[in-house]
Design a protein around this motif. Structure first.
Motif, PDB file in Angstrom:
ATOM      1  N   ILE A 129       0.851  -1.191   0.000  1.00  0.00           N
ATOM      2  CA  ILE A 129       0.000   0.000   0.000  1.00  0.00           C
ATOM      3  C   ILE A 129       0.884   1.237   0.000  1.00  0.00           C
ATOM      4  CG2 ILE A 129      -1.826   1.261   1.196  1.00  0.00           C
ATOM      5  CD1 ILE A 129      -2.645  -1.368   2.513  1.00  0.00           C
ATOM      6  N   LYS A 130       0.511   2.214  -0.807  1.00  0.00           N
ATOM      7  CA  LYS A 130       1.307   3.443  -0.891  1.00  0.00           C
ATOM      8  C   LYS A 130       0.418   4.671  -0.739  1.00  0.00           C
ATOM      9  CE  LYS A 130       4.864   5.736  -3.622  1.00  0.00           C
ATOM     10  NZ  LYS A 130       5.778   5.595  -4.782  1.00  0.00           N
ATOM     11  N   PHE A 131       0.854   5.589   0.123  1.00  0.00           N
ATOM     12  CA  PHE A 131       0.189   6.881   0.272  1.00  0.00           C
ATOM     13  C   PHE A 131       1.146   7.976  -0.163  1.00  0.00           C
ATOM     14  CE2 PHE A 131      -0.747  10.525   3.320  1.00  0.00           C
ATOM     15  CZ  PHE A 131      -1.729  11.071   2.512  1.00  0.00           C
ATOM     16  N   ILE A 132       0.699   8.801  -1.102  1.00  0.00           N
ATOM     17  CA  ILE A 132       1.483   9.947  -1.560  1.00  0.00           C
ATOM     18  C   ILE A 132       0.865  11.185  -0.937  1.00  0.00           C
ATOM     19  CG2 ILE A 132       2.343  11.212  -3.556  1.00  0.00           C
ATOM     20  CD1 ILE A 132       1.781   8.557  -5.154  1.00  0.00           C
ATOM     21  N   ASP A 133       1.584  11.795  -0.025  1.00  0.00           N
ATOM     22  CA  ASP A 133       1.064  12.900   0.782  1.00  0.00           C
ATOM     23  C   ASP A 133       1.157  14.222   0.020  1.00  0.00           C
ATOM     24  OD1 ASP A 133       0.080  14.388   2.847  1.00  0.00           O
ATOM     25  OD2 ASP A 133       1.866  14.231   4.113  1.00  0.00           O
ATOM     26  N   SER A 134       0.480  14.275  -1.124  1.00  0.00           N
ATOM     27  CA  SER A 134       0.433  15.480  -1.958  1.00  0.00           C
ATOM     28  C   SER A 134      -0.930  15.544  -2.632  1.00  0.00           C
ATOM     29  CB  SER A 134       1.513  15.450  -3.045  1.00  0.00           C
ATOM     30  OG  SER A 134       2.795  15.458  -2.487  1.00  0.00           O
ATOM     31  N   ILE A 135      -1.343  16.738  -3.017  1.00  0.00           N
ATOM     32  CA  ILE A 135      -2.614  16.898  -3.738  1.00  0.00           C
ATOM     33  C   ILE A 135      -2.363  16.592  -5.207  1.00  0.00           C
ATOM     34  CG2 ILE A 135      -4.407  18.533  -4.424  1.00  0.00           C
ATOM     35  CD1 ILE A 135      -3.900  19.974  -1.744  1.00  0.00           C
ATOM     36  N   LEU A 136      -2.784  15.395  -5.620  1.00  0.00           N
ATOM     37  CA  LEU A 136      -2.559  14.959  -6.997  1.00  0.00           C
ATOM     38  C   LEU A 136      -3.847  14.837  -7.800  1.00  0.00           C
ATOM     39  CD1 LEU A 136       0.107  12.138  -6.482  1.00  0.00           C
ATOM     40  CD2 LEU A 136       0.456  14.575  -6.817  1.00  0.00           C
ATOM     41  N   VAL A 137      -4.987  14.803  -7.112  1.00  0.00           N
ATOM     42  CA  VAL A 137      -6.280  14.660  -7.784  1.00  0.00           C
ATOM     43  C   VAL A 137      -7.036  15.980  -7.689  1.00  0.00           C
ATOM     44  CG1 VAL A 137      -8.517  13.480  -7.723  1.00  0.00           C
ATOM     45  CG2 VAL A 137      -6.414  12.184  -7.310  1.00  0.00           C
ATOM     46  N   GLY A 138      -7.566  16.420  -8.816  1.00  0.00           N
ATOM     47  CA  GLY A 138      -8.323  17.666  -8.840  1.00  0.00           C
ATOM     48  C   GLY A 138      -9.772  17.464  -8.410  1.00  0.00           C
ATOM     49  N   HIS A 139     -10.220  18.321  -7.507  1.00  0.00           N
ATOM     50  CA  HIS A 139     -11.602  18.295  -6.993  1.00  0.00           C
ATOM     51  C   HIS A 139     -11.778  19.553  -6.166  1.00  0.00           C
ATOM     52  CE1 HIS A 139     -15.114  16.732  -4.631  1.00  0.00           C
ATOM     53  NE2 HIS A 139     -15.364  16.114  -5.768  1.00  0.00           N
ATOM     54  N   ARG A 140     -13.021  19.949  -5.905  1.00  0.00           N
ATOM     55  CA  ARG A 140     -13.180  21.125  -5.043  1.00  0.00           C
ATOM     56  C   ARG A 140     -12.459  20.860  -3.726  1.00  0.00           C
ATOM     57  NH1 ARG A 140     -15.382  18.711  -1.434  1.00  0.00           N
ATOM     58  NH2 ARG A 140     -17.183  17.367  -1.608  1.00  0.00           N
ATOM     59  N   ASP A 141     -11.992  21.913  -3.084  1.00  0.00           N
ATOM     60  CA  ASP A 141     -11.245  21.752  -1.837  1.00  0.00           C
ATOM     61  C   ASP A 141     -12.110  21.090  -0.772  1.00  0.00           C
ATOM     62  OD1 ASP A 141      -8.777  22.844  -2.651  1.00  0.00           O
ATOM     63  OD2 ASP A 141      -9.574  24.878  -2.448  1.00  0.00           O
ATOM     64  N   PRO A 142     -11.474  20.327   0.154  1.00  0.00           N
ATOM     65  CA  PRO A 142     -12.241  19.672   1.219  1.00  0.00           C
ATOM     66  C   PRO A 142     -13.093  20.671   2.001  1.00  0.00           C
ATOM     67  CG  PRO A 142      -9.982  18.868   1.184  1.00  0.00           C
ATOM     68  CD  PRO A 142     -10.046  20.011   0.213  1.00  0.00           C
ATOM     69  N   ASN A 143     -14.322  20.278   2.288  1.00  0.00           N
ATOM     70  CA  ASN A 143     -15.269  21.121   3.014  1.00  0.00           C
ATOM     71  C   ASN A 143     -15.420  20.571   4.431  1.00  0.00           C
ATOM     72  OD1 ASN A 143     -17.546  22.377   4.081  1.00  0.00           O
ATOM     73  ND2 ASN A 143     -18.620  22.439   2.120  1.00  0.00           N
ATOM     74  N   SER A 144     -15.063  21.383   5.432  1.00  0.00           N
ATOM     75  CA  SER A 144     -15.083  20.905   6.819  1.00  0.00           C
ATOM     76  C   SER A 144     -16.490  20.517   7.286  1.00  0.00           C
ATOM     77  CB  SER A 144     -14.502  21.961   7.757  1.00  0.00           C
ATOM     78  OG  SER A 144     -15.270  23.149   7.696  1.00  0.00           O
ATOM     79  N   LEU A 145     -17.528  21.058   6.653  1.00  0.00           N
ATOM     80  CA  LEU A 145     -18.902  20.718   7.054  1.00  0.00           C
ATOM     81  C   LEU A 145     -19.225  19.254   6.785  1.00  0.00           C
ATOM     82  CD1 LEU A 145     -20.862  23.886   5.857  1.00  0.00           C
ATOM     83  CD2 LEU A 145     -20.107  23.309   8.179  1.00  0.00           C
ATOM     84  N   PHE A 146     -18.531  18.652   5.822  1.00  0.00           N
ATOM     85  CA  PHE A 146     -18.784  17.251   5.498  1.00  0.00           C
ATOM     86  C   PHE A 146     -18.374  16.327   6.648  1.00  0.00           C
ATOM     87  CE2 PHE A 146     -18.585  17.987   0.627  1.00  0.00           C
ATOM     88  CZ  PHE A 146     -19.857  18.523   0.684  1.00  0.00           C
ATOM     89  N   LYS A 147     -17.448  16.792   7.513  1.00  0.00           N
ATOM     90  CA  LYS A 147     -17.059  15.984   8.671  1.00  0.00           C
ATOM     91  C   LYS A 147     -18.263  15.692   9.547  1.00  0.00           C
ATOM     92  CE  LYS A 147     -13.931  18.774  10.212  1.00  0.00           C
ATOM     93  NZ  LYS A 147     -12.833  19.425  10.956  1.00  0.00           N
ATOM     94  N   TYR A 148     -19.169  16.664   9.637  1.00  0.00           N
ATOM     95  CA  TYR A 148     -20.362  16.496  10.466  1.00  0.00           C
ATOM     96  C   TYR A 148     -21.447  15.730   9.712  1.00  0.00           C
ATOM     97  CZ  TYR A 148     -17.761  20.522  12.247  1.00  0.00           C
ATOM     98  OH  TYR A 148     -16.763  21.351  12.660  1.00  0.00           O
ATOM     99  N   LYS A 149     -21.597  16.055   8.443  1.00  0.00           N
ATOM    100  CA  LYS A 149     -22.658  15.455   7.625  1.00  0.00           C
ATOM    101  C   LYS A 149     -22.504  13.936   7.515  1.00  0.00           C
ATOM    102  CE  LYS A 149     -24.766  15.892   3.041  1.00  0.00           C
ATOM    103  NZ  LYS A 149     -24.711  16.590   1.736  1.00  0.00           N
TER     104      LYS A 149
END
Length: 196
Positions: A129-149
């Motif tokens: 398993i490999k994790f690359i700790d960089s933003i490599l995929v394009g998408h709207r920025d993470p929304n903190s409200l989703f943590k609750y939803k």
């Protein structure tokens, strides 16, 4: 869709399987990079981060930062890529989890954890398993409200797997403590902490 893919051997004939949202995008060269990581370097799972300004893939991104806590935090439908043989072994998504399902959210976390557990059965000394700790995929920025939803769905997923390793139990316990803080702050309801 997955059933259709199986019927027409699309998964069997592929090296990599992923489940991107319809509003994400990949920088030039990204999919070739992922294909190499899985096909040539024999990783079974590769995951990364997403954001509105993804970086261009380069050979300098070769540091592996995988840990169970990172998988739970960052392995989403947009950011995770599976070896097709592993995908077939893991099977389908748990239909109790996801948007519009019995429990809101958590389906991609559940699939990633089940895949992690499946890789632990492999007879190999090589890290799979490999994790690359960089933003490599394009998408709207993470929304903190989703943590609750999506809190209840992800909490239930973590409880479901909590006794399968010490690391997963710790992450479940930590999530529960964070949930109590969210509840005390009025961010979630008491029912969001219910895992029965």
């Amino acid at each position: 869709m997955i059933d259709y893919s199986h019927r027409f051997n699309m998964i069997r004939d592929s090296d990599v399987v992923s489940f991107p949202d319809d509003d994400c995008w990949y920088p030039n060269g990204f999919l070739d990079f992922i294909s190499k990581e899985i096909k040539e370097l024999d990783f079974k799972i590769v995951y990364t981060k997403y954001g509105s300004s993804p970086t261009i893939v380069s050979l300098s991104l070769d540091t592996n930062k995988h840990a169970i806590k990172n998988l739970v935090s960052f392995a989403s439908s947009n950011t995770t890529f599976y070896n097709s043989n592993l995908f077939v072994k893991v099977g389908f998504f748990n239909e109790e989890f996801g948007v519009g399902a019995k429990y809101n959210g958590g389906e991609d976390t559940d699939f990633a954890i089940r895949s992690l557990l499946e890789t632990s059965k492999l007879e190999t000394s090589k890290q799979s398993i490999k994790f690359i700790d960089s933003i490599l995929v394009g998408h709207r920025d993470p929304n903190s409200l989703f943590k609750y939803k999506y809190f209840n769905g992800s909490l239930r997923v973590l409880k479901l797997h909590s006794l399968k390793s010490v690391g997963l139990f710790y992450i479940y316990f930590r999530k529960l403590v964070v949930g109590l803080f969210f509840y005390a702050s009025g961010k979630i309801s008491l029912s969001d902490l219910n895992t029965k």
